[in-house]
Write a protein that holds these residues in place. Structure first.
Motif, PDB file in Angstrom:
ATOM      1  N   VAL A 219       0.833  -1.211   0.000  1.00 53.50           N
ATOM      2  CA  VAL A 219       0.000   0.000   0.000  1.00 53.50           C
ATOM      3  C   VAL A 219       0.869   1.263   0.000  1.00 53.50           C
ATOM      4  CG1 VAL A 219      -1.900  -1.169   1.165  1.00 53.50           C
ATOM      5  CG2 VAL A 219      -0.176   0.002   2.528  1.00 53.50           C
TER       6      VAL A 219
ATOM      7  N   LEU B 204      -1.658   0.965  -7.304  1.00 55.54           N
ATOM      8  CA  LEU B 204      -2.898   0.840  -6.535  1.00 55.54           C
ATOM      9  C   LEU B 204      -2.788   1.390  -5.119  1.00 55.54           C
ATOM     10  CD1 LEU B 204      -3.894  -2.805  -7.578  1.00 55.54           C
ATOM     11  CD2 LEU B 204      -4.719  -0.660  -8.558  1.00 55.54           C
ATOM     12  N   GLN B 205      -1.692   2.015  -4.789  1.00 55.31           N
ATOM     13  CA  GLN B 205      -1.451   2.397  -3.396  1.00 55.31           C
ATOM     14  C   GLN B 205      -2.496   3.367  -2.852  1.00 55.31           C
ATOM     15  OE1 GLN B 205       1.959   5.258  -2.896  1.00 55.31           O
ATOM     16  NE2 GLN B 205       2.436   4.598  -4.971  1.00 55.31           N
ATOM     17  N   LYS B 206      -3.148   4.145  -3.708  1.00 57.85           N
ATOM     18  CA  LYS B 206      -4.140   5.119  -3.249  1.00 57.85           C
ATOM     19  C   LYS B 206      -5.572   4.572  -3.263  1.00 57.85           C
ATOM     20  CE  LYS B 206      -1.021   8.372  -2.843  1.00 57.85           C
ATOM     21  NZ  LYS B 206      -0.601   8.871  -1.510  1.00 57.85           N
ATOM     22  N   GLN B 207      -5.757   3.374  -3.772  1.00 52.38           N
ATOM     23  CA  GLN B 207      -7.091   2.796  -3.887  1.00 52.38           C
ATOM     24  C   GLN B 207      -7.548   2.246  -2.538  1.00 52.38           C
ATOM     25  OE1 GLN B 207      -8.982   2.986  -6.680  1.00 52.38           O
ATOM     26  NE2 GLN B 207      -7.283   4.154  -7.597  1.00 52.38           N
ATOM     27  N   ARG B 208      -8.675   2.753  -2.057  1.00 48.09           N
ATOM     28  CA  ARG B 208      -9.150   2.361  -0.732  1.00 48.09           C
ATOM     29  C   ARG B 208      -9.484   0.876  -0.664  1.00 48.09           C
ATOM     30  NH1 ARG B 208     -13.526   6.235   1.871  1.00 48.09           N
ATOM     31  NH2 ARG B 208     -11.711   7.590   1.540  1.00 48.09           N
ATOM     32  N   LEU B 209     -10.100   0.326  -1.709  1.00 43.86           N
ATOM     33  CA  LEU B 209     -10.459  -1.101  -1.722  1.00 43.86           C
ATOM     34  C   LEU B 209      -9.208  -1.972  -1.667  1.00 43.86           C
ATOM     35  CD1 LEU B 209     -12.698  -3.206  -1.914  1.00 43.86           C
ATOM     36  CD2 LEU B 209     -12.505  -3.065  -4.423  1.00 43.86           C
ATOM     37  N   TRP B 210      -8.170  -1.581  -2.395  1.00 39.37           N
ATOM     38  CA  TRP B 210      -6.907  -2.322  -2.383  1.00 39.37           C
ATOM     39  C   TRP B 210      -6.276  -2.300  -0.987  1.00 39.37           C
ATOM     40  CZ3 TRP B 210      -3.906  -5.814  -4.435  1.00 39.37           C
ATOM     41  CH2 TRP B 210      -2.531  -5.812  -4.209  1.00 39.37           C
ATOM     42  N   ARG B 211      -6.293  -1.151  -0.357  1.00 39.68           N
ATOM     43  CA  ARG B 211      -5.710  -1.025   0.968  1.00 39.68           C
ATOM     44  C   ARG B 211      -6.470  -1.895   1.980  1.00 39.68           C
ATOM     45  NH1 ARG B 211      -2.281   3.528   1.136  1.00 39.68           N
ATOM     46  NH2 ARG B 211      -2.418   3.624   3.400  1.00 39.68           N
TER      47      ARG B 211
END
Length: 489
Positions: free
Chosen positions: A184, A189-196
């Motif tokens: 993260v 994808l580090q800023k994507q809330r779902l990924w985090r």
């Protein structure tokens, strides 16, 4: 652009295949069994060493030898220190694997800096690790729900799943837990809330499994690695450390909910593995290996001599037997001698020198310091864990560890991009010779590996009927072969 896309796709496929070891239950033939993982590992190591060496010669001539000479010395150490025992059964199998493993990750780690997009390896590895870890964690919840529905009090009998031993899962956890926060902090994808949320869920569930299974080696190793990385790198590692500690707290909460609160509400009793403070019977093994290493000091007693040697200490004679002393360093000292340990220290010294130079370069660059912190913690954790377990013996751990060590070596190597000089006819010919000669040697060694496997299969029936010691995994899952003459047919 097309070449870059192909290289990214190839790395993604290779890394994803390695991580299939987490789902071994679903692929018993492909990479599911201990034996298939070993065959894949040794074949892959041979290919990597031969073709990476050939490419480096093709690209840079013999300049690359300056970079890898400590690894080459260590690899030759395994081979040369085994040569006096070449008449023993399958004496070249294990030393060949270790020689290729150490030379392989250093050679592979020297490749990325030859390309401008060298950070791609790191992002792909961390992304694949995060995705597969999260899926493994979610699948574990399904196992947990079935256990709860069947009123199973001792969850550690079923979780972690997919591994013949809790230890083999804990080896992989040691490699991966310091890396998950990086997923993260780098990548698209580090800023994507779902990924985090997805990554945090996977990390929390892995920490829960660590606590559930009382994996002391992982706990101690990761604590040591994270502390060391935080101290050595300092303020630039703060973001990574913050996420790591947050995931640890999530794991404690998950453990309380899944292992304490819910079972206490649904079951009549709650059974949890105790966190032991003893050595779990390892001390007699450590002492035996130490005494073995002194018999022919500074030379060892030969490859796999732990399985065949006459027992030295009475404490080990009376203790439970294993196919290795649960300490990789003492095992190598006992079987290959303290000269080999000197070669290991030389390679470690080169790694520390490169790390310190790279650390100074990134002292004020937090973005690039974060990967260095995570991979330093991962490698340090695994090296400590190897002092109490077979981290560099179990094939699943070696597969994941090879990827982590390769990227770590790429991170600490010279950050400048080496221009690819126009290859000369001489370099092309030498590269072809390396491919042909190295390929022939690897094929001969792989033939010996295959013969070792066939002999082990033939021995299995006699072993289980006449040697009441149970399964002792080492190179193969039936790893107590060859063994002392009194126990051989």
């Amino acid at each position: 652009m097309i070449q870059r896309a192909w290289s990214v796709a190839l790395c993604l496929l290779i890394f994803a295949f390695f991580f299939l070891v987490l789902f071994a239950d679903f692929m018993p033939v492909l990479i599911g069994s201990y034996e298939s993982q070993r065959f894949f590992l040794v074949g892959f190591l041979g290919i990597v060493v031969v073709f990476s060496s050939a490419f480096l010669i093709y690209s840079d001539g013999f300049q690359w030898l300056v970079e890898i000479w400590p690894a080459a010395v260590l690899s030759m150490g395994f081979v040369l220190l085994s040569s006096p025992f070449n008449k023993a059964l399958f004496s070249w199998v294990e030393p060949g694997m270790y020689a290729l493993f150490f030379l392989g990750f250093v050679s592979a780690g020297s490749l990325p800096r030859r390309w401008e997009q060298k950070e791609g390896w790191l992002i792909i590895l961390v992304g694949v690790a995060a995705v597969t870890s999260a899926f493994y964690g979610v699948a574990t919840i399904a196992v947990y729900l079935f256990a709860m529905s069947d009123s199973v009090a001792s969850l550690s009998n079923y979780i972690p799943w997919g591994f013949v031993s809790i230890r083999y899962w804990s080896h992989i956890a040691t490699w991966l837990l310091p890396l998950l926060p990086l997923a993260v902090l780098v990548g698209p994808l580090q800023k994507q809330r779902l990924w985090r949320f997805f990554v945090a869920t996977g990390a929390a569930l892995w920490w829960w499994i660590v606590f559930l299974s009382s994996s002391r080696g992982t706990m101690l190793g990761v604590a040591f690695g994270v502390l060391l990385a935080a101290v050595l790198i300092g303020r630039p590692a703060a973001s990574w450390l913050k996420v790591f500690l947050k995931y640890l707290v999530y794991g404690i909460v998950a453990w309380f909910l899944l292992s304490v609160l819910i079972p206490s509400l649904l079951l009549d009793e709650v059974s949890m593995r105790a966190l032991k403070s003893d050595t779990s019977g390892r001390m007699p093994l450590f002492i035996e290996a130490w005494r073995m290493s002194l018999v022919e000091f500074p030379f060892g007693l030969g490859p796999q001599s732990w399985l065949t040697h006459e027992i030295i200490t009475e404490s080990y004679r009376q203790s439970q037997k294993f196919s290795h002393p649960h300490n990789m360093y003492l095992m190598w000292a006992a079987e290959y001698g303290w000269l080999l340990m000197v070669a290991i220290l030389v390679l470690a010294g080169q790694a520390m020198r490169l790390f310190w130079r790279r650390r100074n370069e990134l002292e004020k660059n937090e973005v690039k310091a974060l990967p260095l912190a995570a991979f330093t913690a991962s490698v340090s954790a695994a090296l400590l864990h190897a002092g109490v377990s077979a981290v560099f013996m179990a094939p699943g751990s070696m597969l994941i560890g090879f990827l982590v060590l390769s990227v770590f070596w790429a991170l600490i190597s010279d950050s400048s991009v080496t221009p690819r000089n126009k290859p000369t006819i001489k370099r092309v010919l030498v590269a072809l010779i390396v491919i042909l000669a190295g390929g022939a040697l690897c094929l001969a060694w792989l033939k010996e590996v295959r013969a070792y496997h066939s002999a082990m299969i033939v021995d299995e029936a006699f072993y289980y009927e006449n040697v009441p010691m149970g399964t002792l995994p080492r190179f193969w899952f039936h790893g107590n072969f060859p063994r002392s003459e009194s126990q051989m047919p």
